[in-house]
Structure formats: C-alpha cells, structure tokens
Design an enzyme around this catalytic site. Structure first.
Site, PDB file in Angstrom:
ATOM      1  CG  ASP A  96      -1.882  -1.095   1.346  1.00  0.00           C
ATOM      2  OD1 ASP A  96      -1.529  -2.239   0.993  1.00  0.00           O
ATOM      3  OD2 ASP A  96      -3.010  -0.848   1.806  1.00  0.00           O
ATOM      4  CE  LYS A 160      -5.096   2.189   2.895  1.00  0.00           C
ATOM      5  NZ  LYS A 160      -3.899   1.507   3.441  1.00  0.00           N
ATOM      6  CE  LYS A 189      -6.718  -1.102   3.202  1.00  0.00           C
ATOM      7  NZ  LYS A 189      -5.347  -1.601   3.480  1.00  0.00           N
TER       8      LYS A 189
END
Length: 232
Positions: A96, A160, A189
């Site tokens: 991430d 995300k 996400k």
C-alpha cells in the site's frame, strides 16, 4: 450460508491495521494473534516489522501488507520502489503506497503515472497485490477523479481512500466518486476512521470491497451481534 461462513467472509474484507510508530514487539505479537484468530484478510503494518509479522503469521492464510512512503508520500520515487522491494523480499504479500500529493497538486501527471507504473509493475512481477493510497482528505473531487483515471490506465489491484493519518478518513462520497470512474476494473479499499459496523455497511454499499481498520476485532463482534439479532 450459515453464521460461521458469513462471519468468515466478512472478516476477509478487513485489512487489520497496526501502524502506530510506538508499537512494541509485544503489540505486534498480540496483533498477529488477533489476525490469525479472526482470519482477517491482511495484517497492515509499516515496512520495518514485515519479517517479524511474516514469521508470526506463517501458515495462517493471513496476508502481510507493507505501507510504503507512509503516511506522507513525500519520499522520492526511487526510495518508494526500494522500500517496496525490501518489503516484498521480507515477505510482504500486499504493498500500500502513498502517492506524491505535491506532484498531483502541481498537475505533474507524468510523475504520478511513472510512480504508479513502477510500483504496480514491481508488484505484478512479484505476484504481490498493489494498492494506491490517494489520501482524499487533501484532494479536490477533480483530483480524486484524475487519480482514479490514471489508476484505470495503469491497473493497480486497488485504489485506497486514506492512510488514517490525515485530517479525515474514508467517506461514502469519495468511495462513490472513485467507483464511478474505475467501475469494476480496479477494486476500492476504504480506510481511515472506520470504527463501527454501520460505517462498513455504508462503505461497502458505496463500492468498497476491502476495509482497513484498527477496530476490526470490535467491528467483527458487532457483526456477530447483528447476525444474532437477525436470526442468522
């Protein structure tokens, strides 16, 4: 589907997080024990403890995720790539990374694309899941949409909403905007400020497939109570 299976499927939506800078090895041991016990999708940590958490979670089916350029994104591209490489070598299953918001604000889209392409390509080559953190609290709707358009071109596994360290976290409005651009081509996400079951339901209904939270255990217990009340 019985209650046990419903709980397991819901737990697999969660990247359970421990990203505090003052976390101890004892904290990580308890955290990984929770991840293993509840069968969460992933243990989300900074890159330094990846090898330690990998050893604790070996054979559990829980993925290990490393946060890269976290939480500000203000490190050079080469440093982010190196950090991602090291994390993958040490056992990270997911990466991430935080975008360079300064470059986005400057409309330097070539840099944003190069950064995303290099990290996503590395992940793809290594069989690692890639997630691009926008940090939406600092972005306009136009900038969020532009980032989603770039992601649509490059093809990370997820985009995300947030790090959880910004001025605000995941919102239904932002998830809907991201989803309106990428559709089903890139997963979403939602992370940051997700503390209750009602938050999860709203974000999932808006298009989020994966949820990042440090409150995953409490939320899962809420979900079990919810199923009990529903008679499932």
């Amino acid at each position: 589907m019985d209650t046990k299976e419903k709980v397991l499927q819901f737990a697999k939506r969660f990247d359970h997080t421990l990203l505090r800078p003052n976390a101890t090895f004892e904290d990580f041991q308890a955290f990984c024990s929770d991840c293993r016990a509840h069968n969460f999708r992933m243990a989300a940590i900074n890159s330094a403890p990846v090898a330690f958490c990998r050893s604790l979670l070996e054979g559990s089916g829980v993925r290990v995720g490393a946060a890269i350029g976290f939480p500000l994104g203000q490190t050079p591209l080469e440093a982010k790539v190196f950090e991602a490489q090291q994390a993958i070598r040490q056992g990270a299953d997911d990466i991430d990374y935080v975008i360079n918001i300064t470059a986005l604000k400057a409309k330097d889209y070539s840099y944003i694309m190069r950064e995303m392409d290099q990290i996503v390509s590395l992940c793809r080559k290594c069989g690692t899941i890639s997630k691009v953190i926008f940090e939406n609290c600092y972005l306009t709707a136009e900038e969020i949409a532009k980032m989603a358009e770039i992601a649509l071109q490059i093809g990370p596994d997820f985009i995300k909403t947030s790090t959880g360290f910004g001025t605000s976290g995941a919102t239904v409005q932002d998830v809907r905007l991201m989803k309106s651009v990428v559709g089903n081509a890139v997963k979403i996400k939602a992370a940051g400020g997700i503390a209750h079951l009602e938050d999860c339901f709203a974000l999932i209904d808006s298009g989020a497939e994966c949820l990042g939270s440090s409150h995953s255990v409490d939320i899962l217990n809420e979900y079990k109570d919810y199923l009990s009340r529903q008679g499932s």
